[in-house]
Design an enzyme around this catalytic site. Structure first.
Site, PDB file in Angstrom:
ATOM      1  N   ASP A  75      -8.661  -5.294  -6.315  1.00 46.62           N
ATOM      2  CA  ASP A  75      -8.438  -4.267  -5.294  1.00 46.62           C
ATOM      3  C   ASP A  75      -9.370  -3.081  -5.546  1.00 46.62           C
ATOM      4  O   ASP A  75      -9.332  -2.466  -6.616  1.00 46.62           O
ATOM      5  CB  ASP A  75      -6.980  -3.819  -5.344  1.00 46.62           C
ATOM      6  CG  ASP A  75      -6.536  -3.061  -4.099  1.00 46.62           C
ATOM      7  OD1 ASP A  75      -7.381  -2.393  -3.486  1.00 46.62           O
ATOM      8  OD2 ASP A  75      -5.345  -3.137  -3.753  1.00 46.62           O
ATOM      9  N   SER A  82       0.842  -1.192   0.000  1.00 47.65           N
ATOM     10  CA  SER A  82       0.000   0.000   0.000  1.00 47.65           C
ATOM     11  C   SER A  82       0.887   1.256   0.000  1.00 47.65           C
ATOM     12  O   SER A  82       1.679   1.428  -0.925  1.00 47.65           O
ATOM     13  CB  SER A  82      -0.984  -0.027   1.180  1.00 47.65           C
ATOM     14  OG  SER A  82      -2.028   0.893   0.997  1.00 47.65           O
ATOM     15  N   HIS A 131      -7.394  -5.614  -1.642  1.00 47.25           N
ATOM     16  CA  HIS A 131      -6.233  -4.962  -1.023  1.00 47.25           C
ATOM     17  C   HIS A 131      -5.641  -5.813   0.099  1.00 47.25           C
ATOM     18  O   HIS A 131      -4.523  -5.573   0.534  1.00 47.25           O
ATOM     19  CB  HIS A 131      -6.651  -3.595  -0.473  1.00 47.25           C
ATOM     20  CG  HIS A 131      -5.520  -2.639  -0.288  1.00 47.25           C
ATOM     21  ND1 HIS A 131      -4.673  -2.265  -1.308  1.00 47.25           N
ATOM     22  CD2 HIS A 131      -5.064  -1.966   0.815  1.00 47.25           C
ATOM     23  CE1 HIS A 131      -3.765  -1.408  -0.853  1.00 47.25           C
ATOM     24  NE2 HIS A 131      -3.977  -1.223   0.430  1.00 47.25           N
TER      25      HIS A 131
END
Length: 702
Positions: A647, A572, A679
């Site tokens: 995602d 991330s 994610h």
């Protein structure tokens, strides 16, 4: 496939599989803890050690006995709608079974949402019964008197009586893009406002959000592995573009009459918090400007008009705090978090908004409990924190804990026994029932598997920065080891904490023949506001420069760190940092793995990105310098991109854009798409294979 690095015999296969199947050895630990009125019992959810299905349990505090109250299998098969899947993704929920529950105000009943159905469990008799709901019930909430439950179904707000009867629809006209009673995307993802309905203290009215997202850009996620399936569509607000429009209505349950709160929505488009905590205080709203440099707390009058109580501004941004502001139960004032003095503080303000006194003068992190005389707060610095009790109107301040650890307390409706979930550098999470004076009563039992080793961890500093070093358990003094940097580096998250659980995987990596280093740069939380705000205007400069400075400082102190062989990985924001490190500082970082990276910040969401980088038309240079696409042609080092194709937070097209830019620039790289993965990567097999691929790639180039 590059050859695997040699480590301790037997560790690689056995540990990594166990790590994946136990969700980092967290399955089987109590979660979603709630305390029954009077403190005689603690209710919690718990799974098996390798099964993510959560059941409902009860601990009797007096004798420490625990029993399972009800299992998901007793209520039927689990079916999760697409809307519920998206909501769980925003809340980072990956378990199955009961993912939430609510105690009735008297503690006699437990409300269990399951597969869109609504069940009530009676603690005394052990019987469960299903309440009638149309469609699928989302986010159900007890009224304060315990007689009714509000919930959202088919995009509209409903209520049902606990004692029986048909549910009643309160709002009308709801649709996928115009709905009532739920939070919008940025509230869920970035504000940590998961509520869209709030009962009045007298249980006669409900405040609710009306969300119009028809003007918000629509994204589609199609599964490339299954072209026969239709694409899922989501509304996603990118920087500088339209957000959802949010109104707040107050509906009277009996006659369905509605009054709308009236505030300057052009100035304050964000509804960040709703406070309706006391029968002696008004409904109040925390609002934010689009650039988040100003927050206003306003009271809603009977007419719907609003009056200002507090306005706080900051040259960079005003932070939000979970559960704050909050009215005191007797309505004599409210608690307001402030950083205006240059420190994170908690103020007691009078009903008119004027400051009565500063209760917590510095180091404030979160509020755990407050009544009209005292409060319990979590305070401290970045590496560890503590629980303290403060008197509201005197200087009394009592430390409930004093160790170097991470504490997360859960209180009931009073300041009686609470549950302290504690972890430390040498301890995995443990939840204990604690009296208000800090005395431990009993442990909330866990059935989690213990990891097969303890972590060889050193928490230290590197100049102004906090750092963690994980050495091999078979560390050899005098030998130089390659360095693997585990990075996040973004706002609102720390990689250096007194928390053993987050170093288990780094220990496995270290045992393969490296030293794993974590550093918290400027921009990370739990320091003073100026530290956090150093990143304002650009993500691409300060965080990476700090990482390099701290790493070189560590290399000067610890000769076992071979700074000629440094790799970096992250996910991330950490994936962004890892890719940025490979592109910008090939002199330092020799290999990088970037998981789910934000590639171009003009493609991330509004509330997060604009807080730090401002709106794109006000700061085009900051967006340009922060974008990985700007630097793609500079790649000289091996880079592995990893991204889930499904995602819906950092969309897959981020990595596709970077891959395209690298390809067009003639720069070699590796790309691992994770089919159907969001994610998060909860699937044990995929998680095991993923970490093996990541570490193999790092060690092959170190």
């Amino acid at each position: 496939m590059p050859p695997r690095a040699r480590g301790l015999a037997g560790v690689s296969d056995d540990f990594l599989r166990a790590f994946a199947e136990t969700r980092a050895f967290l399955l089987g630990r109590p979660s979603r803890i709630q305390i029954a009125p009077g403190g005689e019992a603690v209710l919690f959810l718990r799974s098996g050690p390798r099964d993510p299905t959560l059941g409902l349990f009860e601990l009797t505090v007096a004798d420490g006995t625990t029993r399972e109250l009800v299992t998901p299998a007793q209520l039927g098969a689990e079916i999760i709608s697409d809307d519920e899947k998206a909501r769980r993704e925003r809340m980072r929920i990956t378990e199955r079974g009961f993912t939430s529950f609510s105690l009735s105000p008297d503690g006699a009943q437990v409300m269990l949402p399951f597969s869109g159905r609504l069940f009530l469990f009676e603690r005394r008799t052990g019987r469960s019964r299903e309440l009638p709901v149309p469609g699928s019930a989302i986010d159900p909430r007890f009224s304060p008197d315990g007689r009714r439950i509000a919930f959202v179904s088919n995009h509209d707000l409903h209520v049902v009586d606990v004692d029986g009867g048909s549910p009643r629809q309160l709002t009308e006209g709801g649709s996928e893009d115009f709905f009532h009673g739920l939070a919008e995307f940025v509230a869920l993802e970035e504000m940590h406002r998961f509520e869209g309905t709030w009962w009045s203290p007298d249980s006669r009215q409900i405040a609710f959000c009306q969300v119009d997202q028809r003007m918000v850009e629509r994204f589609a996620i199609a599964d490339p592995a299954h072209p026969e399936r239709s694409a899922l569509q989501f509304r996603y607000p990118r920087p500088g573009r339209d957000n959802a429009r949010v109104r707040l209505g107050v509906i009277t349950v009996d006659d369905r009459s509605i009054r709308w709160a009236n505030w300057d929505q052009a100035r304050y488009p964000y509804l960040a918090r709703v406070a309706w905590d006391s029968p002696k205080a008004p409904l109040a709203l925390l609002l934010q400007t689009r650039d988040q440099r100003e927050a206003a707390f306003v009271a809603v009058e009977a007419t719907g008009e609003t009056r200002s109580l507090v306005v706080e501004s900051d040259a960079a941004w005003v932070n939000l705090h979970h559960g704050l502001p909050r009215w005191l139960p007797d309505g004599s004032g409210f608690l307001w978090p402030s950083e205006a003095s240059g420190a994170s503080a908690l103020q007691l303000r009078r009903p008119d908004g004027s400051v009565e006194r500063e209760v917590v003068t510095s180091g404030f992190q979160t509020l755990a409990y407050a009544d009209s005389q005292r409060l319990f707060a979590v305070t401290g610095g970045p590496v560890g924190n503590r629980i303290e009790r403060f008197a509201l109107r005197t200087d009394e301040r009592v430390a409930i804990t004093s160790d170097t650890a991470e504490h997360a307390p859960t209180f009931g409706r009073d300041a009686g026994p609470f549950v302290d979930t504690r972890t430390a550098a040498d301890a995995l999470p443990e939840s204990a029932v604690v009296r208000a004076d800090g005395t431990r009563v009993t442990i909330v039992p866990s059935v989690a598997e213990p990891p097969p080793f303890r972590v060889n961890l050193e928490l230290t500093t590197a100049g102004a920065f906090h750092a963690a070093l994980v050495r091999p358990r078979a560390f050899e003094p005098g030998r130089k080891y390659p360095v693997v940097v585990q990075v996040y580096g973004g706002p609102h998250a720390l990689t250096v904490k007194a928390d053993e659980r987050q170093y288990l995987l780094p220990q496995w990596i270290a045992d393969r023949g490296a030293i794993v280093v974590s550093i918290d740069n400027r921009g990370t939380p739990r320091r003073d506001p100026s530290w956090e705000r150093a990143i304002k205007g650009s993500f691409g400069e300060v965080p990476l420069a700090d990482q390099v400075e701290a790493l070189q400082s560590l290399g000067g102190r610890f000769p076992e760190l071979d700074l000629e062989r440094v790799g970096i990985y992250g996910w991330s924001f950490g994936g962004y940092m890892a890719a940025l490190a490979a592109l910008q500082r090939p002199d330092i970082y020799k290999v990088a793995v970037a998981g789910a990276p934000v590639v171009d910040w003009q493609d991330y969401d509004t509330h997060y990105t604009e807080r730090y980088l401002d709106l794109p038309d006000r700061n085009p240079d900051g967006y340009r310098s922060s974008s990985l696409l700007t630097h793609a042609a500079k790649l000289q080092r091996p880079l592995l991109l990893v991204h889930g194709t499904a995602d819906d937070n950092v969309y897959f097209f981020h990595s596709l854009k970077l891959a395209d830019a690298l390809f067009r620039a003639g720069r070699p790289f590796s790309f691992l798409p994770l089919a159907g993965v969001t994610h998060q990567v909860p699937d044990p097999m995929m998680r095991e294979r993923l970490w093996r691929q990541i570490t193999d790639f790092l060690f092959a180039h170190l």
